[in-house]
Design a protein around this motif. Structure first.
Motif, PDB file in Angstrom:
ATOM      1  N   LYS A 226      83.405 133.347  42.365  1.00  0.00           N
ATOM      2  CA  LYS A 226      82.666 134.437  41.724  1.00  0.00           C
ATOM      3  C   LYS A 226      82.310 135.472  42.783  1.00  0.00           C
ATOM      4  O   LYS A 226      81.425 135.251  43.603  1.00  0.00           O
ATOM      5  CB  LYS A 226      81.403 133.874  41.057  1.00  0.00           C
ATOM      6  CG  LYS A 226      80.592 134.902  40.308  1.00  0.00           C
ATOM      7  CD  LYS A 226      79.405 134.219  39.636  1.00  0.00           C
ATOM      8  CE  LYS A 226      78.553 135.199  38.888  1.00  0.00           C
ATOM      9  NZ  LYS A 226      77.410 134.525  38.255  1.00  0.00           N
ATOM     10  N   LEU A 227      83.044 136.584  42.792  1.00  0.00           N
ATOM     11  CA  LEU A 227      82.819 137.652  43.758  1.00  0.00           C
ATOM     12  C   LEU A 227      82.192 138.844  43.047  1.00  0.00           C
ATOM     13  O   LEU A 227      82.867 139.547  42.301  1.00  0.00           O
ATOM     14  CB  LEU A 227      84.135 138.090  44.405  1.00  0.00           C
ATOM     15  CG  LEU A 227      84.877 137.048  45.231  1.00  0.00           C
ATOM     16  CD1 LEU A 227      86.221 137.592  45.688  1.00  0.00           C
ATOM     17  CD2 LEU A 227      84.040 136.612  46.415  1.00  0.00           C
ATOM     18  N   THR A 228      80.907 139.055  43.274  1.00  0.00           N
ATOM     19  CA  THR A 228      80.241 140.223  42.710  1.00  0.00           C
ATOM     20  C   THR A 228      80.619 141.451  43.532  1.00  0.00           C
ATOM     21  O   THR A 228      81.225 141.332  44.613  1.00  0.00           O
ATOM     22  CB  THR A 228      78.713 140.051  42.722  1.00  0.00           C
ATOM     23  OG1 THR A 228      78.285 140.019  44.087  1.00  0.00           O
ATOM     24  CG2 THR A 228      78.280 138.794  41.970  1.00  0.00           C
ATOM     25  N   SER A 229      80.224 142.613  43.048  1.00  0.00           N
ATOM     26  CA  SER A 229      80.494 143.833  43.816  1.00  0.00           C
ATOM     27  C   SER A 229      79.816 143.763  45.180  1.00  0.00           C
ATOM     28  O   SER A 229      80.373 144.225  46.177  1.00  0.00           O
ATOM     29  CB  SER A 229      80.031 145.068  43.043  1.00  0.00           C
ATOM     30  OG  SER A 229      78.642 145.008  42.790  1.00  0.00           O
ATOM     31  N   THR A 230      78.644 143.150  45.248  1.00  0.00           N
ATOM     32  CA  THR A 230      77.945 142.991  46.523  1.00  0.00           C
ATOM     33  C   THR A 230      78.780 142.155  47.486  1.00  0.00           C
ATOM     34  O   THR A 230      78.910 142.500  48.667  1.00  0.00           O
ATOM     35  CB  THR A 230      76.571 142.322  46.310  1.00  0.00           C
ATOM     36  OG1 THR A 230      75.821 143.115  45.396  1.00  0.00           O
ATOM     37  CG2 THR A 230      75.807 142.189  47.613  1.00  0.00           C
ATOM     38  N   ASP A 231      79.378 141.067  46.978  1.00  0.00           N
ATOM     39  CA  ASP A 231      80.228 140.208  47.808  1.00  0.00           C
ATOM     40  C   ASP A 231      81.463 140.959  48.305  1.00  0.00           C
ATOM     41  O   ASP A 231      81.847 140.850  49.474  1.00  0.00           O
ATOM     42  CB  ASP A 231      80.695 138.973  47.010  1.00  0.00           C
ATOM     43  CG  ASP A 231      79.553 138.099  46.536  1.00  0.00           C
ATOM     44  OD1 ASP A 231      78.527 138.006  47.237  1.00  0.00           O
ATOM     45  OD2 ASP A 231      79.698 137.503  45.445  1.00  0.00           O
ATOM     46  N   ILE A 232      82.082 141.720  47.420  1.00  0.00           N
ATOM     47  CA  ILE A 232      83.303 142.456  47.778  1.00  0.00           C
ATOM     48  C   ILE A 232      82.980 143.536  48.805  1.00  0.00           C
ATOM     49  O   ILE A 232      83.683 143.677  49.808  1.00  0.00           O
ATOM     50  CB  ILE A 232      83.985 143.032  46.524  1.00  0.00           C
ATOM     51  CG1 ILE A 232      84.481 141.887  45.628  1.00  0.00           C
ATOM     52  CG2 ILE A 232      85.134 143.959  46.904  1.00  0.00           C
ATOM     53  CD1 ILE A 232      84.926 142.312  44.239  1.00  0.00           C
ATOM     54  N   VAL A 233      81.896 144.281  48.584  1.00  0.00           N
ATOM     55  CA  VAL A 233      81.513 145.332  49.531  1.00  0.00           C
ATOM     56  C   VAL A 233      81.156 144.717  50.888  1.00  0.00           C
ATOM     57  O   VAL A 233      81.550 145.246  51.935  1.00  0.00           O
ATOM     58  CB  VAL A 233      80.355 146.186  48.966  1.00  0.00           C
ATOM     59  CG1 VAL A 233      79.769 147.094  50.038  1.00  0.00           C
ATOM     60  CG2 VAL A 233      80.844 147.005  47.776  1.00  0.00           C
TER      61      VAL A 233
ATOM     62  N   ILE B 118      84.358 143.924  52.606  1.00  0.00           N
ATOM     63  CA  ILE B 118      84.998 145.157  53.085  1.00  0.00           C
ATOM     64  C   ILE B 118      84.338 145.617  54.378  1.00  0.00           C
ATOM     65  O   ILE B 118      85.013 145.947  55.359  1.00  0.00           O
ATOM     66  CB  ILE B 118      84.926 146.264  52.003  1.00  0.00           C
ATOM     67  CG1 ILE B 118      85.824 145.913  50.807  1.00  0.00           C
ATOM     68  CG2 ILE B 118      85.307 147.627  52.586  1.00  0.00           C
ATOM     69  CD1 ILE B 118      85.604 146.773  49.571  1.00  0.00           C
ATOM     70  N   LYS B 119      83.011 145.613  54.402  1.00  0.00           N
ATOM     71  CA  LYS B 119      82.285 146.041  55.610  1.00  0.00           C
ATOM     72  C   LYS B 119      82.547 145.086  56.767  1.00  0.00           C
ATOM     73  O   LYS B 119      82.763 145.517  57.898  1.00  0.00           O
ATOM     74  CB  LYS B 119      80.790 146.158  55.310  1.00  0.00           C
ATOM     75  CG  LYS B 119      80.477 147.360  54.427  1.00  0.00           C
ATOM     76  CD  LYS B 119      79.001 147.498  54.146  1.00  0.00           C
ATOM     77  CE  LYS B 119      78.740 148.755  53.309  1.00  0.00           C
ATOM     78  NZ  LYS B 119      77.342 148.906  52.953  1.00  0.00           N
ATOM     79  N   ALA B 120      82.571 143.772  56.482  1.00  0.00           N
ATOM     80  CA  ALA B 120      82.843 142.779  57.527  1.00  0.00           C
ATOM     81  C   ALA B 120      84.265 142.913  58.055  1.00  0.00           C
ATOM     82  O   ALA B 120      84.533 142.611  59.220  1.00  0.00           O
ATOM     83  CB  ALA B 120      82.612 141.366  56.989  1.00  0.00           C
TER      84      ALA B 120
END
Length: 173
Positions: free
Chosen positions: A104-111, A114-116
């Motif tokens: 379960k990847l929320t937008s917070t997880d995806i962002v 991306i930043k990492a």
């Protein structure tokens, strides 16, 4: 917010986004909710043709990048009709599972990924293929294996067995 991050709604304070004007119930499965969305009818028909209903109704959790009917209409004429034929079930299954990531990847997880990753995150689909995610302004853009790009238009549609992010183009492995 200090970092200007607008992608992540607080799910304790907000209701689930609607999809195509239809309410999405966080206690229903991906298949049950998608079946209620008038702009996901092509996706639902394709999932049924591929025999993936039981999989996407299972506990998961899954992250699904769900193309709208308009996204399917962008494909060359006749593509969808050909894909849903029984003899093309394997190809259809590969295309559809290319839109699904385990977990379960929320937008917070995806962002955060991306930043990492210095501006890019690689997601492995249940088809075993890779997708690339990046930010364009405050929107997540997914790039498929052929270089095609799809913008995430609705984020964090919570399901009992995962999360759906609605996208504006079909991803191709």
């Amino acid at each position: 917010m200090a970092d200007g991050h607008k992608m992540a709604p607080d799910h304790n304070k907000m209701s689930n986004p609607s999809v195509g004007g239809a309410a999405m119930a966080p206690n229903k499965t991906i298949v049950a909710n998608a079946s209620a969305a008038p702009n996901l009818t092509t996706l639902v028909a394709a999932v049924k043709a591929a025999g993936l209903v039981d999989t996407l109704a299972s506990p998961g959790p899954f992250t699904v990048f769900a193309p709208t009917n308009t996204a399917f209409e962008k494909l060359p004429e006749g593509t969808v009709g050909a894909l849903v034929k029984p003899e093309n079930k394997a190809t259809l299954t590969k295309v559809l599972t290319y839109h699904v990531v385990a977990g379960k990847l929320t937008s917070t997880d995806i962002v955060a990924a991306i930043k990492a990753g210095g501006g890019k995150a690689t997601l492995t689909t249940v088809a075993g293929e890779k997708l690339s995610a990046r930010l364009s302004g405050n929107s997540v853009v997914i790039t498929d294996g052929k270089g095609g790009q799809s913008a995430v238009t609705t984020v964090d549609v919570m399901q009992s067995n995962g999360v759906v992010h609605v996208i504006d183009s079909v991803l191709l492995p």
